[in-house]
Scaffold this active site. Structure first.
Site, PDB file in Angstrom:
ATOM      1  N   GLU A   6     -17.314 123.113  47.918  1.00 42.81           N
ATOM      2  CA  GLU A   6     -18.355 122.370  47.191  1.00 42.81           C
ATOM      3  C   GLU A   6     -18.387 120.951  47.750  1.00 42.81           C
ATOM      4  O   GLU A   6     -17.719 120.670  48.732  1.00 42.81           O
ATOM      5  CB  GLU A   6     -18.040 122.365  45.694  1.00 42.81           C
ATOM      6  CG  GLU A   6     -16.693 121.731  45.370  1.00 42.81           C
ATOM      7  CD  GLU A   6     -16.383 121.682  43.883  1.00 42.81           C
ATOM      8  OE1 GLU A   6     -17.253 122.001  43.065  1.00 42.81           O
ATOM      9  OE2 GLU A   6     -15.253 121.301  43.556  1.00 42.81           O
TER      10      GLU A   6
ATOM     11  N   ARG B 209     -15.910 124.548  28.580  1.00 42.67           N
ATOM     12  CA  ARG B 209     -15.165 124.289  29.820  1.00 42.67           C
ATOM     13  C   ARG B 209     -14.025 123.308  29.566  1.00 42.67           C
ATOM     14  O   ARG B 209     -12.932 123.460  30.114  1.00 42.67           O
ATOM     15  CB  ARG B 209     -16.113 123.773  30.912  1.00 42.67           C
ATOM     16  CG  ARG B 209     -15.428 123.628  32.268  1.00 42.67           C
ATOM     17  CD  ARG B 209     -16.403 123.342  33.389  1.00 42.67           C
ATOM     18  NE  ARG B 209     -17.042 122.043  33.233  1.00 42.67           N
ATOM     19  CZ  ARG B 209     -17.999 121.567  34.028  1.00 42.67           C
ATOM     20  NH1 ARG B 209     -18.430 122.306  35.052  1.00 42.67           N
ATOM     21  NH2 ARG B 209     -18.533 120.382  33.841  1.00 42.67           N
TER      22      ARG B 209
ATOM     23  N   LYS C 223     -11.059 120.903  35.233  1.00 41.15           N
ATOM     24  CA  LYS C 223     -11.695 119.608  35.474  1.00 41.15           C
ATOM     25  C   LYS C 223     -10.713 118.546  34.979  1.00 41.15           C
ATOM     26  O   LYS C 223     -10.814 118.022  33.871  1.00 41.15           O
ATOM     27  CB  LYS C 223     -13.040 119.549  34.744  1.00 41.15           C
ATOM     28  CG  LYS C 223     -14.009 118.597  35.397  1.00 41.15           C
ATOM     29  CD  LYS C 223     -15.424 118.846  34.944  1.00 41.15           C
ATOM     30  CE  LYS C 223     -16.299 117.638  35.153  1.00 41.15           C
ATOM     31  NZ  LYS C 223     -16.267 117.032  36.480  1.00 41.15           N
TER      32      LYS C 223
HETATM   33  N1  PXG Z   1     -17.797 119.980  41.387  1.00 44.35           N
HETATM   34  C1  PXG Z   1     -17.007 118.980  40.996  1.00 44.35           C
HETATM   35  C2  PXG Z   1     -15.709 118.764  41.675  1.00 44.35           C
HETATM   36  C3  PXG Z   1     -17.432 118.138  39.946  1.00 44.35           C
HETATM   37  O1  PXG Z   1     -16.619 117.160  39.540  1.00 44.35           O
HETATM   38  C4  PXG Z   1     -19.465 119.439  39.780  1.00 44.35           C
HETATM   39  C5  PXG Z   1     -18.984 120.233  40.811  1.00 44.35           C
HETATM   40  C6  PXG Z   1     -20.761 119.814  39.127  1.00 44.35           C
HETATM   41  O2  PXG Z   1     -20.541 120.392  37.853  1.00 44.35           O
HETATM   42  P1  PXG Z   1     -21.565 120.234  36.649  1.00 44.35           P
HETATM   43  O3  PXG Z   1     -20.932 120.983  35.518  1.00 44.35           O
HETATM   44  O4  PXG Z   1     -21.670 118.748  36.366  1.00 44.35           O
HETATM   45  O5  PXG Z   1     -22.840 120.816  37.070  1.00 44.35           O
HETATM   46  C7  PXG Z   1     -18.689 118.351  39.353  1.00 44.35           C
HETATM   47  C8  PXG Z   1     -19.243 117.437  38.316  1.00 44.35           C
HETATM   48  C9  PXG Z   1     -20.337 111.963  39.551  1.00 44.35           C
HETATM   49  C10 PXG Z   1     -19.397 112.839  38.814  1.00 44.35           C
HETATM   50  O6  PXG Z   1     -20.223 110.725  39.395  1.00 44.35           O
HETATM   51  C11 PXG Z   1     -19.485 114.239  38.804  1.00 44.35           C
HETATM   52  C12 PXG Z   1     -18.535 115.002  38.094  1.00 44.35           C
HETATM   53  C13 PXG Z   1     -17.557 114.337  37.474  1.00 44.35           C
HETATM   54  C14 PXG Z   1     -17.466 112.977  37.511  1.00 44.35           C
HETATM   55  C15 PXG Z   1     -18.383 112.213  38.158  1.00 44.35           C
HETATM   56  O7  PXG Z   1     -21.179 112.467  40.291  1.00 44.35           O
HETATM   57  N2  PXG Z   1     -18.444 116.375  37.962  1.00 44.35           N
END
Ligand code: PXG
Length: 290
Positions: A182, A50, A149
């Site tokens: 989301e 990713r 991301k």
């Molecule tokens: N949506 C967004 C916008 C994200 O940033 C997810 C979904 C979940 O994706 P994953 O691959 O982690 O299952 C994310 C995850 C936090 C934090 O502190 C979370 C994310 C990035 C930075 C911080 O909760 N990304």
């Protein structure tokens, strides 16, 4: 704590990058948040893939192969002597000048931080989160692909502030059309009549690594699942709701905008998915210490 910057390791006090780095000046870069459990990195290949896709989409040359980056990440965890924790992988456009033009940034900056993680409090996993709908919308595909991301998280930060000011655990983000995308840092799922639902990528959901792990668990359990466009109504009227993310893992949500979801407690399918997810994190993944 030892932090990786461009091939070298620094103590926390000395781990610094330039004020001319375009990651700082313009949010020009990409990142990943990755968990490791019991000496294994969970879904490492998916996170690395990713990251490379995000970089490609913004014309950013990481300057390392996927294999080299993976090795640097594992080495960072080993140097910090950790078995359970969180890795933040950040790749910026690198040092440039005060102009926007990325052509003035000769080389990407790569940062790897391996650390412990602070989780949601345990009672949220037992009792469920309260969620509010944010006025701040998810970035549209036409502005910047929500698949990337990127280091531009300002709209997610603003949405998080809204949730926090409302005393909610998470904030629901809709897309420009008003469909559910989301949450600020997590994907969202519902259960209705034994079926699992989550918004499609086209609605603005990030292709979450935890989201895809839940797809696999649901398939294994024979729970039918689909990705229709969803509205707040679908969440108000769901039997169960939960959020997924690397930091949050799988966490129940029991209220949206003062409406109780289902009977207001974490549902049976949510609980089964959480249990299986914990099994996967404890027993699968890239081994850190050979
Ligand atoms: N949506 C967004 C916008 C994200 O940033 C997810 C979904 C979940 O994706 P994953 O691959 O982690 O299952 C994310 C995850 C936090 C934090 O502190 C979370 C994310 C990035 C930075 C911080 O909760 N990304």
């Amino acid at each position: 704590m030892k932090i990786y910057i461009d091939g070298k390791f620094y103590d926390k006090e000395n781990a610094k990058i330039s004020v001319f780095d375009h990651g700082l000046l313009y949010g020009d870069g990409v990142f990943e948040g990755i968990r490791f459990y019991n000496g294994r990195v969970f879904r490492l290949e998916e996170h690395i893939a990713r990251l490379f896709d995000s970089a490609k989409a913004i014309c950013l040359d990481i300057g390392l192969s996927a294999g080299e980056l993976t090795e640097a990440l594992l080495q960072t965890i080993r140097l910090n002597d950790l078995r359970d924790g969180y890795v933040r992988l950040v790749v910026t456009r690198g040092d440039g000048d005060l102009g926007l033009n990325p052509a003035n940034c000769p080389r990407a900056t790569v940062v790897i931080i391996a650390s412990k993680i602070t989780l949601y409090p345990a009672d949220k996993y037992e009792n469920g989160l309260h969620v509010i709908t944010c006025a701040t919308r998810r970035i549209p595909h036409g502005a910047l692909s929500p698949m990337v991301k990127s280091l531009n998280y300002l709209n997610n930060v603003l949405a998080k502030i809204e949730a926090q000011q409302a005393g909610a655990g998470e904030g629901l983000m809709l897309n420009e059309q008003g469909y559910v995308a989301e949450c600020t840092g997590d994907n969202i799922f519902t259960v209705k009549n034994g079926r699992l639902f989550t918004p499609p990528i086209s609605s603005g959901a990030l292709a979450g690594v935890t989201r895809s792990a839940v797809f696999e668990i649901a398939a294994e359990m024979g729970i039918p699942m689909s990705e229709p466009e969803m509205t707040r109504y679908d969440i108000f009227t769901a039997d169960e709701c939960f959020l997924t993310g690397t930091a949050a893992e799988v966490i129940p949500a029991v209220q949206l905008d003062s409406r109780t979801i289902g009977n207001g407690t974490p549902g049976p399918i949510t609980k089964r998915l959480i249990a299986r997810f914990h099994e996967l994190t404890a027993t699968t993944g890239t081994v850190i210490y050979q």
